[in-house]
Motif scaffolding. Structure first.
Motif, PDB file in Angstrom:
ATOM      1  N   PHE A 129      -0.098   3.435  13.137  1.00 59.99           N
ATOM      2  CA  PHE A 129       0.148   1.911  12.607  1.00 59.99           C
ATOM      3  C   PHE A 129       0.573   1.158  13.627  1.00 59.99           C
ATOM      4  O   PHE A 129       0.271  -0.206  13.732  1.00 59.99           O
ATOM      5  CB  PHE A 129       1.111   1.862  11.427  1.00 59.99           C
ATOM      6  N   TYR A 165     -10.334   7.132  10.174  1.00 59.91           N
ATOM      7  CA  TYR A 165      -9.005   6.390   9.555  1.00 59.91           C
ATOM      8  C   TYR A 165      -8.624   5.109   9.959  1.00 59.91           C
ATOM      9  O   TYR A 165      -8.293   4.125   9.309  1.00 59.91           O
ATOM     10  CB  TYR A 165      -8.030   7.221   9.599  1.00 59.91           C
ATOM     11  N   GLU A 182     -10.304   4.427   0.798  1.00 60.59           N
ATOM     12  CA  GLU A 182     -11.128   4.448   1.996  1.00 60.59           C
ATOM     13  C   GLU A 182     -12.373   4.448   1.699  1.00 60.59           C
ATOM     14  O   GLU A 182     -13.164   3.461   2.444  1.00 60.59           O
ATOM     15  CB  GLU A 182     -10.976   5.789   2.891  1.00 60.59           C
ATOM     16  N   GLY A 220      -7.047   8.500  -0.177  1.00 65.20           N
ATOM     17  CA  GLY A 220      -8.120   9.081   0.849  1.00 65.20           C
ATOM     18  C   GLY A 220      -9.471   9.714  -0.083  1.00 65.20           C
ATOM     19  O   GLY A 220      -9.334  10.893  -0.128  1.00 65.20           O
ATOM     20  N   SER A 234      -1.010   6.315  -2.154  1.00 66.89           N
ATOM     21  CA  SER A 234      -1.876   6.331  -1.265  1.00 66.89           C
ATOM     22  C   SER A 234      -2.263   8.010  -0.908  1.00 66.89           C
ATOM     23  O   SER A 234      -2.323   8.125   0.183  1.00 66.89           O
ATOM     24  CB  SER A 234      -1.808   5.674  -0.241  1.00 66.89           C
ATOM     25  N   PRO A 235      -2.262   8.731  -1.823  1.00 67.73           N
ATOM     26  CA  PRO A 235      -2.753  10.266  -1.418  1.00 67.73           C
ATOM     27  C   PRO A 235      -4.154  10.440  -1.134  1.00 67.73           C
ATOM     28  O   PRO A 235      -4.848   9.576  -1.339  1.00 67.73           O
ATOM     29  CB  PRO A 235      -2.246  10.989  -2.726  1.00 67.73           C
ATOM     30  N   ASN A 236      -4.342  11.635  -0.637  1.00 71.74           N
ATOM     31  CA  ASN A 236      -5.678  11.832  -0.517  1.00 71.74           C
ATOM     32  C   ASN A 236      -6.096  12.574  -1.838  1.00 71.74           C
ATOM     33  O   ASN A 236      -5.533  13.373  -2.569  1.00 71.74           O
ATOM     34  CB  ASN A 236      -6.067  12.962   0.637  1.00 71.74           C
ATOM     35  N   HIS A 276      -4.031   3.229  -1.661  1.00 70.80           N
ATOM     36  CA  HIS A 276      -5.313   3.077  -0.866  1.00 70.80           C
ATOM     37  C   HIS A 276      -5.644   4.465  -0.513  1.00 70.80           C
ATOM     38  O   HIS A 276      -5.091   5.307   0.452  1.00 70.80           O
ATOM     39  CB  HIS A 276      -4.724   2.733   0.641  1.00 70.80           C
ATOM     40  N   GLN A 286       2.918   9.021  11.049  1.00 72.03           N
ATOM     41  CA  GLN A 286       1.797   8.007  11.150  1.00 72.03           C
ATOM     42  C   GLN A 286       2.165   6.816  12.159  1.00 72.03           C
ATOM     43  O   GLN A 286       1.423   5.848  11.940  1.00 72.03           O
ATOM     44  CB  GLN A 286       1.256   7.494   9.740  1.00 72.03           C
ATOM     45  N   ASP A 303       0.877  -1.251   0.014  1.00 75.40           N
ATOM     46  CA  ASP A 303      -0.024   0.196   0.093  1.00 75.40           C
ATOM     47  C   ASP A 303       0.868   1.240  -0.283  1.00 75.40           C
ATOM     48  O   ASP A 303       1.606   1.732   0.829  1.00 75.40           O
ATOM     49  CB  ASP A 303      -0.925   0.030   1.518  1.00 75.40           C
ATOM     50  N   ASP A 308      -8.948   1.500   8.245  1.00 76.34           N
ATOM     51  CA  ASP A 308      -7.688   0.721   8.261  1.00 76.34           C
ATOM     52  C   ASP A 308      -7.917  -0.857   8.772  1.00 76.34           C
ATOM     53  O   ASP A 308      -7.244  -1.765   8.380  1.00 76.34           O
ATOM     54  CB  ASP A 308      -6.529   1.176   8.720  1.00 76.34           C
ATOM     55  N   THR A 358       4.243   5.130   4.523  1.00 73.07           N
ATOM     56  CA  THR A 358       3.824   6.643   4.616  1.00 73.07           C
ATOM     57  C   THR A 358       4.979   7.387   5.317  1.00 73.07           C
ATOM     58  O   THR A 358       6.008   6.551   5.839  1.00 73.07           O
ATOM     59  CB  THR A 358       2.576   6.593   5.394  1.00 73.07           C
ATOM     60  N   VAL A 374       2.851  -0.863   4.375  1.00 75.80           N
ATOM     61  CA  VAL A 374       2.160   0.262   4.211  1.00 75.80           C
ATOM     62  C   VAL A 374       3.360   1.186   4.218  1.00 75.80           C
ATOM     63  O   VAL A 374       4.253   1.300   5.111  1.00 75.80           O
ATOM     64  CB  VAL A 374       1.008   0.720   5.145  1.00 75.80           C
TER      65      VAL A 374
HETATM   66  N1  ARG Z   1      -4.045   8.692   2.559  1.00 84.35           N
HETATM   67  C1  ARG Z   1      -3.091   8.667   3.736  1.00 84.35           C
HETATM   68  C2  ARG Z   1      -2.325  10.077   3.691  1.00 84.35           C
HETATM   69  O1  ARG Z   1      -2.265  10.589   2.612  1.00 84.35           O
HETATM   70  C3  ARG Z   1      -2.187   7.651   3.344  1.00 84.35           C
HETATM   71  C4  ARG Z   1      -2.619   6.359   3.518  1.00 84.35           C
HETATM   72  C5  ARG Z   1      -1.924   5.248   3.815  1.00 84.35           C
HETATM   73  N2  ARG Z   1      -2.355   3.850   3.957  1.00 84.35           N
HETATM   74  C6  ARG Z   1      -3.468   3.445   4.699  1.00 84.35           C
HETATM   75  N3  ARG Z   1      -3.796   2.012   4.737  1.00 84.35           N
HETATM   76  N4  ARG Z   1      -3.513   4.012   5.974  1.00 84.35           N
HETATM   77  O2  ARG Z   1      -1.600  10.288   4.646  1.00 84.35           O
END
Ligand code: ARG
Length: 586
Positions: free
Chosen positions: A352, A320, A267, A170, A131-133, A168, A348, A128, A324, A344, A342
């Motif tokens: 996690f 979130y 998400e 957002g 994975s941006p928003n 993944h 975070q 994963d 997850d 990131t 994952v």
């Molecule tokens: N969308 C999140 C962000 O921009 C990262 C997601 C990472 N993956 C996950 N399964 N939480 O920070």
């Protein structure tokens, strides 16, 4: 195909047999095979010292007995010369013929791959990354997750794992209320057409500012969100449209970076699966009510005994953490993942850790086999001032703009070096050099450290950079252009054993390739591989500067061409694992 670890294993077997032959107490002896100090040998057996200490005897005498027994073993004496160093370390210096035979076996890309593919053969991994928003531009900070994640995917595949690339995104939650409000009232349709992500980002910011200033706007944004979450047709249609535009915009950047996902399970994909998560976690006694929210504590943990993992907010909404948890379950049930990775940033970390602790207990209580979980985290990209890098206007730098600038800068450099190359080739080289340079700047630094972004450094032809490695590869290509193809047949049978130090140093380095992949994948730190590639290029330069390749003696020529070939194979394979394409010339 043999690797260092196979050879180490063989030495261990021989050492144990030697211990028996020398009359040692084999219960008390372990060989302890390690890489040697290169000044003294290639591998070392360190077991004599602890053995002598335990039995209160002289370690050097033990080592001498072992060496005598080892030297009478053909499996050892034909491959290495032995010596004793210090108080009783036994050094193995491999013979040049042994290296040559070993290297001969790696005659194609496939041979390297086959050897590496034993390492992770039984793993099914979901990675994963990226994975941006959605509904936003990607900025420079997003590049780390993309390039580190992609390198990890390629490495895992090369090492035999089955990999699923999952973006993944957002694509659900509070921001949509504000975005939709502004979209309905302030949309600039022309801008949306020309620069969808830019316009969506502008609208979101506008909605957010207006909501801050005006209570009634805030209420309208809330209503938008409620309608979306209730699944109203019109809201869902708008949401779909926004997502399509977002993914289109993201894909443009992924294409430039040569990244393709198998899935975009964001998400929103899990929104109907959260109820089951609440139920299961409550049923198995992990989740409890606290101040109106549903939370999980970990009493055995110093911090998470007090710091809750909130899985349902007090207003009843999921968050979130909930998605997850649902994601973890899906990856286990649907993808049958043996491992989930994952990628990131390090902010975070707590999330996690709590997710992993919670999943461990949840899966254990419900009789599921939990996948191994790795949170691959990374630090920040800073500017010269040591602060997170910003554009001149103070906004984050857009990733798209960064890539374009890299390509432009690379073009100027390449054009100056090769003014007579045809235009389309120059453009192609600039594209490769530009993109590779940004990727490599990231992949060559330990991911958990912050690093300073410097155009001059990352585009330099000297030092541990993409241009340096690409140039090294293209230089070997140019050697082959000078060799008559008929001379490239039967090299293995023509070659004579290595003689010079530079040949031996390079041969050793090439044979470390799979070992370098192994440490890289065990630590999930791509810079381990880039350090290796840099050292390999250095060993090649050392060899090439001191040893002519095109020489009279056919045996000498053949073995040197073999060295060039294997270096190129390892270099190209290694770079492609880092997501970097090589060039025929530059
Ligand atoms: N969308 C999140 C962000 O921009 C990262 C997601 C990472 N993956 C996950 N399964 N939480 O920070």
């Amino acid at each position: 195909m043999e690797e260092w670890f196979d050879v180490a294993k063989r030495i261990e077997t021989s050492a144990l047999a030697a211990a028996q032959q020398a009359g040692l107490d084999t219960e008390a002896f372990s060989a302890d095979v390690r890489p040697a100090d290169p000044r003294f040998g290639d591998m070392q057996v360190n077991g004599a010292l602890p053995y002598a200490k335990r039995l209160k005897t002289n370690p050097r005498e033990i080592a001498q007995k072992l060496v005598a027994a080892l030297e009478s073993d053909d499996a050892v004496s034909t491959v290495a010369d032995l010596s004793i160093a210090g108080p009783g370390f036994i050094n193995f210096r491999f013979k040049p013929e042994f290296f040559l035979n070993w290297l001969n076996a790696f005659s194609s890309e496939d041979a390297f791959r086959k050897s590496a593919s034993r390492l992770y053969a039984c793993e099914r991994v979901v990675v994963d990354y990226g994975s941006p928003n959605t509904a936003k531009q990607m900025h420079v900070g997003h590049i780390r997750s993309i390039v580190i994640g992609e390198a990890i995917c390629r490495l895992l595949e090369y090492c035999g794992a089955e990999v699923t690339r999952d973006n993944h995104i957002g694509d659900w939650g509070t921001p949509y209320g504000k975005l939709f409000y502004a979209y309905k009232v302030h949309l600039d349709a022309e801008a949306l057409k020309n620069d969808p992500l830019g316009e969506l980002e502008r609208l979101y910011k506008l909605g957010s500012n207006l909501a801050n200033e005006d209570e009634s706007v805030l209420e309208e944004c809330r209503q938008e969100l409620v309608q979306l979450q209730a699944g109203e047709t019109e809201s869902i249609a708008l949401w779909k449209r926004v997502n399509e535009l977002s993914i289109q915009g993201l894909t443009e950047v992924y294409d430039q970076l040569d990244v393709t996902y198998d899935y975009y399970l964001g998400e929103s994909f899990y929104r109907d699966q959260v109820a089951a998560v609440y139920r299961e976690l409550e049923d198995c006694g992990l989740a409890e009510e606290s101040k109106g929210a549903l939370v999980v504590f970990h009493p055995e943990h110093k911090r998470y005994a007090e710091q809750p993992f909130i899985i349902r907010k007090s207003d009843g909404a999921s968050n979130y953490a909930t998605t997850d948890l649902a994601t973890m379950l899906y990856r286990h049930e649907h993808f049958k993942a043996t491992r989930v990775i994952v990628v990131t940033d390090d902010r975070q970390k707590d999330h996690f850790e709590q997710l992993d602790l919670t999943t461990a207990k949840w899966f254990e209580k419900t009789g599921r086999k939990r996948p191994i979980f790795n949170h691959v985290m990374f630090g920040k990209i800073n500017g010269d001032d040591g602060k997170p890098i910003k554009s001149r206007s103070g906004d984050p730098i857009r990733l798209k703009a960064l890539i374009n600038e890299a390509v432009e800068r690379a073009y100027a450099i390449v054009k100056e070096k090769n003014p007579d190359f045809p235009e389309d080739e120059l453009e192609n080289i600039a594209q490769t050099v530009g993109v590779s340079s940004i990727k490599y700047a990231d992949l060559s630094t330990n991911r958990t450290s912050d690093y300073i972004f410097s155009w001059d450094k990352l585009l330099a032809f000297e030092g541990n950079t993409a241009p340096y490695l690409l140039y090294a590869a293209s230089r070997i290509q140019s050697i082959f252009r000078k060799i008559d193809p008929t001379e490239l047949t039967d090299l293995e049978s023509k070659a004579s054993p290595f003689e010079t130090d530079e040949e031996m140093t390079l041969a050793r380095k090439i044979l470390e390739f799979v070992g370098a992949l192994q440490v890289t994948i065990e630590t999930l730190r791509p810079h381990m591989l880039s350090t290796y590639l840099y050292e390999l290029s250095g060993a090649f330069s050392g060899f090439y500067n001191a040893n002519k390749v095109i020489v009279e003696d056919p045996g000498q020529k053949a073995r040197r061409i073999i060295l060039c070939q294997r270096t190129l194979l390892a270099l190209e394979a290694g770079l492609s694992l880092l997501g970097i394409k090589t060039l025929k010339r530059m």
